[in-house]
Design a protein around this motif. Structure first.
Motif, PDB file in Angstrom:
ATOM      1  N   VAL A 151       7.272   0.439  -0.023  1.00  0.00           N
ATOM      2  CA  VAL A 151       6.143   0.064   0.775  1.00  0.00           C
ATOM      3  C   VAL A 151       6.588   0.007   2.324  1.00  0.00           C
ATOM      4  O   VAL A 151       5.536  -0.155   3.277  1.00  0.00           O
ATOM      5  N   LYS A 152       7.372  -0.711   2.496  1.00  0.00           N
ATOM      6  CA  LYS A 152       8.232  -1.175   3.995  1.00  0.00           C
ATOM      7  C   LYS A 152       7.793  -0.054   4.966  1.00  0.00           C
ATOM      8  O   LYS A 152       7.877  -0.564   6.113  1.00  0.00           O
ATOM      9  N   ARG A 153       7.885   1.189   4.614  1.00  0.00           N
ATOM     10  CA  ARG A 153       7.138   1.867   6.143  1.00  0.00           C
ATOM     11  C   ARG A 153       6.246   2.097   6.297  1.00  0.00           C
ATOM     12  O   ARG A 153       5.324   2.766   7.095  1.00  0.00           O
ATOM     13  N   PHE A 154       5.489   1.233   5.547  1.00  0.00           N
ATOM     14  CA  PHE A 154       3.980   1.351   6.123  1.00  0.00           C
ATOM     15  C   PHE A 154       3.607   0.136   7.010  1.00  0.00           C
ATOM     16  O   PHE A 154       4.528  -0.622   7.182  1.00  0.00           O
ATOM     17  N   SER A 212      -1.029  -5.174   3.344  1.00  0.00           N
ATOM     18  CA  SER A 212      -1.367  -6.298   2.724  1.00  0.00           C
ATOM     19  C   SER A 212      -2.616  -5.878   1.404  1.00  0.00           C
ATOM     20  O   SER A 212      -2.675  -6.150   0.967  1.00  0.00           O
ATOM     21  N   PHE A 213      -3.089  -4.132   2.302  1.00  0.00           N
ATOM     22  CA  PHE A 213      -4.093  -3.851   1.256  1.00  0.00           C
ATOM     23  C   PHE A 213      -3.318  -3.198  -0.161  1.00  0.00           C
ATOM     24  O   PHE A 213      -3.858  -3.318  -1.284  1.00  0.00           O
ATOM     25  N   ILE A 214      -1.938  -3.282  -0.176  1.00  0.00           N
ATOM     26  CA  ILE A 214      -1.538  -2.722  -1.294  1.00  0.00           C
ATOM     27  C   ILE A 214      -0.956  -3.246  -2.218  1.00  0.00           C
ATOM     28  O   ILE A 214      -1.381  -3.743  -2.928  1.00  0.00           O
ATOM     29  N   GLU A 215      -0.483  -4.842  -1.480  1.00  0.00           N
ATOM     30  CA  GLU A 215      -0.345  -6.164  -2.229  1.00  0.00           C
ATOM     31  C   GLU A 215      -1.301  -6.446  -2.482  1.00  0.00           C
ATOM     32  O   GLU A 215      -1.503  -7.119  -3.900  1.00  0.00           O
ATOM     33  N   TYR A 216      -2.678  -6.814  -2.355  1.00  0.00           N
ATOM     34  CA  TYR A 216      -4.263  -7.161  -2.594  1.00  0.00           C
ATOM     35  C   TYR A 216      -4.794  -6.200  -3.655  1.00  0.00           C
ATOM     36  O   TYR A 216      -4.964  -7.012  -5.584  1.00  0.00           O
ATOM     37  N   MET A 217      -4.538  -4.973  -3.682  1.00  0.00           N
ATOM     38  CA  MET A 217      -5.180  -4.311  -4.774  1.00  0.00           C
ATOM     39  C   MET A 217      -3.840  -4.172  -5.891  1.00  0.00           C
ATOM     40  O   MET A 217      -3.896  -4.519  -7.704  1.00  0.00           O
ATOM     41  N   THR A 218      -2.774  -4.318  -5.925  1.00  0.00           N
ATOM     42  CA  THR A 218      -1.601  -4.752  -6.759  1.00  0.00           C
ATOM     43  C   THR A 218      -2.039  -6.310  -7.978  1.00  0.00           C
ATOM     44  O   THR A 218      -1.716  -5.728  -8.628  1.00  0.00           O
ATOM     45  N   LYS A 219      -2.232  -6.515  -7.082  1.00  0.00           N
ATOM     46  CA  LYS A 219      -2.541  -8.415  -7.539  1.00  0.00           C
ATOM     47  C   LYS A 219      -3.626  -8.130  -7.890  1.00  0.00           C
ATOM     48  O   LYS A 219      -4.180  -9.106  -9.589  1.00  0.00           O
ATOM     49  N   VAL A 220      -4.834  -7.645  -8.082  1.00  0.00           N
ATOM     50  CA  VAL A 220      -5.871  -6.875  -8.614  1.00  0.00           C
ATOM     51  C   VAL A 220      -5.944  -6.421  -9.799  1.00  0.00           C
ATOM     52  O   VAL A 220      -6.181  -6.827 -10.698  1.00  0.00           O
TER      53      VAL A 220
END
Length: 165
Positions: free
Chosen positions: A79-82, A88-96
């Motif tokens: 994820v750090k490569r993005f 933020s989008f990946i983090e939000y989708m993971t929380k969902v």
């Protein structure tokens, strides 16, 4: 909002207190089992089954508490490569997905718990539903903690933060 925060704090203390209490009970149960097997030459029929029941409950409550404290592992290297927006989008989708996972635990855990209602744990003489009730209960905590995660930044503890605290 203060009422919700207070209710969440109470829930977190209940979750942690229940987990610690169950750990204490499982340790005492196993110590009793070892003592009776070693010195009295018998093992209570209920001790192994109680230990298994408590282990399942501790494990599932630990999953929920892990989400609350952001203790579950994360693959940050990828994820750090993005860029920040994608992160933020990946983090939000993971929380969902965490919330959806909690809801799945609630739904299917309840279905399975009800299915096992007519089965009995032989050693304890209680319904097997008590064992499987850990799944929907943990699902409730996971869902609530997942919703709370939506309002906090980050999904896991940073390495430096974990070492200090």
């Amino acid at each position: 909002m203060k009422t919700l925060k207070k209710a969440k704090q109470v829930m977190d203390h209940v979750l942690l207190g229940l987990s610690v209490t169950l750990i204490g009970i499982i340790v005492l149960t196993i110590l009793l089992q070892i003592f009776t097997r070693t010195f009295l030459d018998f093992t209570p029929a209920w001790s192994e089954e109680l230990a298994r029941l408590l282990f399942v409950w501790i494990s599932f409550l630990g999953i929920a508490y892990g989400f609350k404290e952001k203790l579950h592992i994360a693959v940050g290297l990828f994820v750090k490569r993005f860029n920040d927006r994608t992160k933020s989008f990946i983090e939000y989708m993971t929380k969902v997905l965490i919330i959806i996972f909690g809801m799945v635990l609630i739904y299917f855990g309840t279905e399975f718990m009800l299915l096992m209602n007519y089965s009995t744990m032989a050693g304890l003489g209680i319904s097997s539903s008590f064992l499987y009730a850990a799944v929907p209960v943990a699902g409730i905590f996971v869902t609530i903690n997942g919703v709370e995660l939506l309002f906090t930044k980050g999904l896991h503890q940073e390495y430096d933060d974990a070492m200090e605290g």
